[in-house]
Design an enzyme around this catalytic site. Structure first.
Site, PDB file in Angstrom:
ATOM      1  N   TYR A  51     129.908  16.686  63.811  1.00 12.06           N
ATOM      2  CA  TYR A  51     129.875  17.705  62.761  1.00 12.06           C
ATOM      3  C   TYR A  51     128.445  17.931  62.282  1.00 12.06           C
ATOM      4  CZ  TYR A  51     128.965  15.374  58.196  1.00 12.06           C
ATOM      5  OH  TYR A  51     128.374  14.761  57.112  1.00 12.06           O
ATOM      6  N   ARG A  52     127.543  16.998  62.636  1.00 12.29           N
ATOM      7  CA  ARG A  52     126.183  17.016  62.092  1.00 12.29           C
ATOM      8  C   ARG A  52     125.417  15.972  62.888  1.00 12.29           C
ATOM      9  NH1 ARG A  52     125.706  15.221  55.788  1.00 12.29           N
ATOM     10  NH2 ARG A  52     123.503  15.560  55.406  1.00 12.29           N
ATOM     11  N   HIS A 107     118.875   3.662  59.741  1.00 10.69           N
ATOM     12  CA  HIS A 107     120.206   3.885  60.302  1.00 10.69           C
ATOM     13  C   HIS A 107     120.315   5.276  60.892  1.00 10.69           C
ATOM     14  CE1 HIS A 107     121.635   6.461  57.027  1.00 10.69           C
ATOM     15  NE2 HIS A 107     121.031   5.647  56.196  1.00 10.69           N
ATOM     16  N   TYR A 120     119.745  11.379  59.560  1.00  9.16           N
ATOM     17  CA  TYR A 120     119.795  12.632  60.301  1.00  9.16           C
ATOM     18  C   TYR A 120     118.396  13.231  60.495  1.00  9.16           C
ATOM     19  CZ  TYR A 120     124.875  12.658  59.397  1.00  9.16           C
ATOM     20  OH  TYR A 120     126.216  12.357  59.338  1.00  9.16           O
ATOM     21  N   ASP A 132     128.189   9.475  48.944  1.00  6.21           N
ATOM     22  CA  ASP A 132     128.147   8.047  48.611  1.00  6.21           C
ATOM     23  C   ASP A 132     126.879   7.670  47.860  1.00  6.21           C
ATOM     24  OD1 ASP A 132     130.544   6.736  50.266  1.00  6.21           O
ATOM     25  OD2 ASP A 132     129.662   8.375  51.415  1.00  6.21           O
TER      26      ASP A 132
HETATM   27  C1  EUG Z   1     128.833   9.127  55.323  1.00 13.23           C
HETATM   28  C2  EUG Z   1     129.623  10.245  55.380  1.00 13.23           C
HETATM   29  C3  EUG Z   1     129.156  11.377  56.017  1.00 13.23           C
HETATM   30  C4  EUG Z   1     127.910  11.377  56.596  1.00 13.23           C
HETATM   31  C5  EUG Z   1     127.110  10.269  56.526  1.00 13.23           C
HETATM   32  C6  EUG Z   1     127.589   9.149  55.874  1.00 13.23           C
HETATM   33  C7  EUG Z   1     129.387   7.963  54.675  1.00 13.23           C
HETATM   34  C8  EUG Z   1     128.903   6.734  54.767  1.00 13.23           C
HETATM   35  C9  EUG Z   1     131.216  12.537  55.932  1.00 13.23           C
HETATM   36  O1  EUG Z   1     129.861  12.519  56.143  1.00 13.23           O
HETATM   37  O2  EUG Z   1     127.496  12.503  57.228  1.00 13.23           O
HETATM   38  C10 EUG Z   1     129.560   5.611  54.109  1.00 13.23           C
END
Ligand code: EUG
Length: 611
Positions: free
Chosen positions: A528-529, A447, A144, A204
């Site tokens: 959402y972001r 990524h 991000y 995560d």
């Molecule tokens: C993940 C989940 C997110 C996010 C970026 C990555 C999960 C990756 C629910 O938000 O903003 C496996």
């Protein structure tokens, strides 16, 4: 290039905890063994890069004044080659996962305030010299924008280095109060050390800032997975240097103490201000309270589904389970391709052709893997007493078994190195590093998260998935869909993994993102972001009534930050000083740089075959 030691949490606030050191070292070695990009980027312009409309002599005088405020040890000018590092050793000078050239979104300097008073002093300094500042907590908003300022030449205010204390762990209220530099790794260790029977809630990967993630409205996986929703009370430095406390914190405690109900009641009295300090540039959060979940028994499970077309039925089965809170946490629904990616093996181990790995090739590999030949995998966790867990599992089993060929699997059914074991940890509040393994898919991988909200309804879920899949296909990317499922919606996380050393692939990744944002918005789906460099485009899709929301945000911005010094452009909100001067990166602009003076376009960089 061989890797050196991984910094540990006992030495530095961004470090890895000892218990994950071995895994982190292995992860680092794997990443560096596939690295073909140079270890650092030389820079061919005069350094440091200056903020817009600031002369070098004014900048130098300003830096001297800042050193007077913070001490020269706490100010660094960004005049060295740029090092991307990796997850644990990430830069605070630029975006480690750069989408344009590495030197595009860079700081002019970094500074390290050590207290709320010093943060306030830095803000006043920025107003005096009209220099844009960009606060970060840890700087791991990777996918991000990382630590990168939206405006080139901003001074990064790295809050984490000297403000990284867990100020309070309350074993009666089940809450904590933390500073911006506290990572999930660190909070976990401190809560554990407190001896109270409570969990934290982690995303995560555990290296992010608890405060930073919550203010960007990130998600974790226990019953307390909505991080912003489970915060209680903030301390915020406003763009004029004034300090406020929100919720009950606004009411002074006796004899100058913190209010005793600060972490007990979210709203306090009057307008609920906290929301405007999330995904915004209206203030710098210096303290934040969070509720913590009581320790409980838990059982993680996975359900595999055989056919691609099962997707719609899976979604319709999940919806009532979530709404009734039979499933109370944030479960994940993943595509089978991720079983390949999360092994940490490169894409070329599975497929050597161009473009996406064909479905038949995925099937062939999955058939030989522990998940077997399947299309979708649901990772859930249930909580409570043994009896409650058994009862809930029975209901969940009956529901998912309506899909022919679905299979229930438990951690003990899977080999020791299977991904499910990291889900057991994450879903019981134990921070991990396993998710990083995806990055080995491509060499030099960065990524980008495409993160639209999908209703948990078969029609919408299918429409949105197909739009995203087809646009990925057009630009030659594998689709890695992870659905993080909350009460009535799914955060659809499509992760574009790209080679940072491949100009064409980077440009395609950006072009793919821009098109997905645009096309999905036309169908009513929004993110959402998002990445800092896509914030303008995303913010403008939320344009109901001729951009009424943007005007509201601009009104707030101009009144709180008349000089436009705080994170201009963050979340697509530009102060008056910058508006309409070419900073906004909207869909049609197609610029391959954040800098209005540079007219390179993404389209120019994308090879013709993809247009
Ligand atoms: C993940 C989940 C997110 C996010 C970026 C990555 C999960 C990756 C629910 O938000 O903003 C496996």
């Amino acid at each position: 290039m061989s890797s050196s030691a991984v910094p540990v949490l006992s030495d530095v606030h961004t470090g890895i905890p000892e218990n994950l050191l071995e895994k982190a070292t292995a992860a680092k070695e794997r990443l560096y063994s596939r690295k073909t990009a140079p270890p650092y980027y030389e820079r061919d312009e005069q350094l440091p890069v200056l903020p817009p409309d600031v002369s070098r002599s004014t900048f130098n005088a300003a830096i001297a004044a800042l050193e007077g405020i913070l001490g020269s040890a706490n100010v660094e000018v960004n005049d060295k080659p740029l090092v991307d590092g990796w997850y644990i050793e990430h830069p605070n000078t630029h975006d480690a996962y750069h989408v344009f050239s590495p030197g595009d979104s860079v700081s002019s300097a970094q500074c390290y305030p050590g207290s709320v008073e010093e943060v306030s002093a830095v803000v006043k300094w920025a107003n005096k010299f009209e220099i844009p500042i960009y606060p970060i907590s840890i700087g791991r908003n990777l996918g991000y924008g990382g630590a990168a300022p939206r405006v080139r030449g901003s001074v990064v205010v790295d809050l984490g280095r000297r403000m990284n204390k867990v100020l309070k762990v309350d074993g009666e209220n089940y809450s904590c109060l933390v500073e911006p530099g506290v990572t999930y790794y660190k909070l976990y260790d401190e809560v554990k050390r407190s001896g109270f029977p409570m969990w934290i809630d982690t995303p995560d990967l555990g290296g992010g800032s608890v405060v930073g993630n919550a203010v960007d409205r990130g998600v974790g996986y226990t019953l307390y997975g909505d991080h912003f929703g489970n915060h209680c009370g903030m301390e915020v430095v406003l763009p004029n240097g004034e300090v406020i406390r929100t919720g009950m914190g606004a009411l002074p405690g006796p004899d100058g103490t913190d209010n005793p109900t600060w972490q007990s009641f979210q709203y306090g009295y009057g307008p609920y201000a906290d929301g405007i300090f999330s995904q915004s540039n209206f203030g710098i959060v210096t303290k934040m309270g969070f509720w913590l979940m009581p320790d409980t028994q838990h059982q993680t499970f996975m359900v595999t589904f055989p056919n691609d077309e099962d997707f719609a039925d899976i979604v319709d089965i999940i919806r009532p389970l979530m709404i009734k809170r039979i499933l109370g946490n944030i479960p994940q629904l993943r595509n089978v391709i991720q079983e390949l990616a999360v092994t940490g093996r490169p894409k070329t181990d599975f497929y050597k052709g161009e473009g996406r790995v064909p479905r038949e090739v995925i099937r062939e590999h999955a058939s030989k893997m522990p998940c077997g030949d399947c299309a979708w995998i649901f990772y859930g966790t249930v909580y409570g007493t043994k009896e409650q867990i058994a009862d809930t599992l029975k209901i969940v089993n009956i529901e998912f078994s309506k899909i022919a060929g679905s299979k229930f699997l438990f951690p003990e059914d899977m080999p020791a190195d299977h991904y499910i074991h990291s889900r057991v940890s994450v879903c019981s509040g134990v921070p991990e590093i396993r998710e990083l393994d995806w990055l080995n898919w491509k060499p030099n991988a960065g990524h980008l998260f495409f993160a639209p909200i999908s209703p948990t309804k078969k029609h919408d879920a299918r429409v949105l998935y197909e739009l995203v899949r087809d646009i990925h296909d057009e630009f030659g990317f594998d689709v890695f869909p992870t659905y993080c499922i909350a009460n009535r919606e799914m955060h659809f996380i499509a992760n574009i993994v790209y080679d940072r050393d491949d100009e064409d692939e980077k440009a395609r990744a950006m072009a793919c993102m821009r098109k997905m944002i645009d096309v999905c918005a036309q169908h009513g789906y929004g993110e959402y972001r998002t990445h800092i460099l896509l914030a303008d485009q995303v913010a403008h899709t939320y344009g109901w009534n001729n951009q009424a929301m943007m005007r509201f945000n601009e009104t707030l911005k101009d009144s709180l930050d008349p000089k436009g010094i705080l994170a201009p452009g963050r979340a697509g909100i530009w102060p008056a000083k910058y508006r309409g001067k070419g900073w906004e990166l909207l869909l049609g602009d197609d610029r391959a740089t954040s800098n209005p003076a540079d007219i390179k376009t993404v389209t120019e960089l994308v090879s013709a075959s993809h247009l």
